[in-house]
Write a protein that holds these residues in place. Structure first.
Motif, short mmCIF file in Angstrom:
data_model
loop_
_atom_site.label_atom_id
_atom_site.label_comp_id
_atom_site.label_asym_id
_atom_site.label_seq_id
_atom_site.Cartn_x
_atom_site.Cartn_y
_atom_site.Cartn_z
N GLY B 77 0.81 -1.22 0.00
CA GLY B 77 0.00 0.00 0.00
C GLY B 77 0.84 1.26 0.00
N ASN B 78 1.75 1.36 -0.94
CA ASN B 78 2.53 2.61 -1.05
C ASN B 78 2.85 2.87 -2.50
N SER B 79 3.13 4.13 -2.82
CA SER B 79 3.31 4.46 -4.23
C SER B 79 4.62 3.91 -4.77
N LYS B 80 5.61 3.67 -3.89
CA LYS B 80 6.87 3.12 -4.37
C LYS B 80 6.63 1.75 -5.00
N TYR B 81 5.87 0.93 -4.30
CA TYR B 81 5.55 -0.41 -4.82
C TYR B 81 4.78 -0.30 -6.15
N LEU B 82 3.78 0.58 -6.16
CA LEU B 82 2.95 0.69 -7.37
C LEU B 82 3.75 1.25 -8.56
N TYR B 83 4.64 2.18 -8.27
CA TYR B 83 5.48 2.71 -9.34
C TYR B 83 6.49 1.68 -9.82
N SER B 84 6.88 0.75 -8.94
CA SER B 84 7.80 -0.29 -9.39
C SER B 84 7.11 -1.20 -10.41
N LEU B 85 5.81 -1.35 -10.26
CA LEU B 85 5.05 -2.15 -11.24
C LEU B 85 4.75 -1.35 -12.50
N PHE B 86 4.36 -0.08 -12.27
CA PHE B 86 3.94 0.78 -13.39
C PHE B 86 4.78 2.06 -13.37
N PRO B 87 5.96 1.99 -13.99
CA PRO B 87 6.88 3.14 -13.89
C PRO B 87 6.30 4.45 -14.43
N TYR B 88 5.36 4.37 -15.35
CA TYR B 88 4.75 5.60 -15.86
C TYR B 88 3.56 6.05 -15.02
N GLY B 89 3.44 5.45 -13.85
CA GLY B 89 2.35 5.87 -12.95
C GLY B 89 1.25 4.84 -12.88
N PRO B 90 0.91 4.40 -11.67
CA PRO B 90 -0.14 3.40 -11.52
C PRO B 90 -1.47 3.90 -12.07
N GLY B 91 -1.70 5.22 -11.95
CA GLY B 91 -2.94 5.77 -12.48
C GLY B 91 -2.93 5.70 -14.00
N LYS B 92 -1.96 6.39 -14.58
CA LYS B 92 -1.97 6.53 -16.02
C LYS B 92 -1.70 5.21 -16.75
#
Lengths: 98, 107, 134
Positions: B77-92
């Motif tokens: 539950g942190n943006s570091k983890y999510l950005y590691s999956l989706f380097p261009y942004g978990p949102g976009k």
């Protein structure tokens, strides 16, 4: 607070909704087609009561443009754009009833 | 108009018709970004699709991180983890793979 | 950043004009700035949060579902005019049961919607730094 109303009360309920939500210290400024509510025949008793307390204004330019300057009800004060700005400064938060 | 496996996409690569989405399209989109989709990616993609189905919007990143943490464990539950999956942004990027429109307020 | 009180004033029903969905989009964007946000529903605006909307027949997005997400965005003050409801033959029971999880109370689920009189609403409005009308 300053409440601005920009629709005619013949066409929309903006003025009535504003009157429903207004507190004891707020003032109303009628602009654009809202100035039609400042003309004699469109006047509600609630609006004239507020006008009698000096709390209703209408924007001169919009009144003139619509040719109703001779029909403006008693006690409604006409202001120019500078007066509009003064009202915003004096009354803080502004709400527009569109 | 560009397309991915026959499904029309806009100039930023988002699906034009949400109904066109398939898992193969997601895989193909990821390949275009040089990403191989792992189980962790799919967790997020499926979460995004479920969220959109329920609320008709893509979640803001802040909301997404909180919800992912709740569902898949605090360490995720942190943006570091999510950005590691989706380097261009978990949102976009995540929403694009999930076949959703670009999130509201996302530039 | 100093927190300001923002109120979004919703006075139109959902699908006939774009006001309602535009308002909701602005609210969601503004939520990112972590201000004190409240929503007011008066006049036909009360129809925006009526339960049981189904847009299948008009080919438009049923964004009433999105109101359920507002709690996640820390938007949990939705004021509804009692007079506007009554004029339309509606009661609080006709509205969607929107809730949020209260961080300060062990994440207990609490209702976000509050039906208030016009007089109460006027008091709440005068307490705002900014009122935005839709």
């Amino acid at each position: 607070m300053l409440h601005t109303v920009n629709k005619s009360s013949f066409e929309r309920n903006s003025l009535q909704s504003c009157l429903n939500a207004i507190d004891d210290t707020s003032v109303i400024l009628l602009i654009e087609d809202g100035v039609i509510s400042a003309a004699n025949n469109a006047n509600s008793s609630m609006l004239s009561d507020l006008a009698a307390q000096g709390r209703v204004y209408a924007l001169q330019g919009d009144v003139d443009a619509r040719g109703i300057s001779s029909k403006i009800a008693d006690n409604i004060k006409l202001v120019d754009y500078a007066g509009f700005v003064d009202l915003v400064v004096e009354h803080g938060t502004a709400v527009s009833w569109v | 108009m560009a397309d991915i496996l026959g499904a029309e996409v806009d100039e930023e690569g988002f699906l034009v018709n949400l109904g066109d989405w398939t898992e193969e399209i997601a895989v193909e989109m990821a390949k275009g970004d040089e990403i191989e989709l792992s189980e962790e990616h799919w967790d997020v993609i499926n979460f995004l699709r479920g969220y959109f189905e329920e609320y008709q919007i893509a979640p803001a990143v802040r909301v997404l991180t909180k919800a992912i943490g709740k569902q898949f464990g605090k360490e995720k539950g942190n943006s570091k983890y999510l950005y590691s999956l989706f380097p261009y942004g978990p949102g976009k990027q995540g929403c694009r793979f999930a076949g959703l429109p670009k999130p509201t307020g996302c530039i | 950043m100093a927190t300001k009180k923002f109120m979004y004033l919703n006075r139109k029903a959902s699908y006939g004009t774009v006001y309602a969905i535009e308002s909701l989009e602005v609210v969601l964007i503004a939520a990112a700035f972590e201000q004190d946000v409240s929503l007011a529903f008066i006049d036909d605006g009360v129809y925006q949060i009526v339960e049981g909307q189904n847009t299948d027949g008009i080919g438009m997005k049923n964004f009433s579902k999105t109101f359920h997400a507002l709690g996640d965005y820390d938007i949990n003050k939705l004021y509804v005019s009692a007079e506007s409801l009554e004029e339309r033959g509606l009661t609080a029971d006709d509205l969607m049961p929107l809730v949020y999880e209260d961080e300060d109370d062990d994440w207990e689920e609490k209702p976000s919607v509050k039906v208030v009189s016009n007089a109460e609403l006027s008091k709440i409005m005068s307490d705002q730094d900014v009122c935005l009308s839709f």
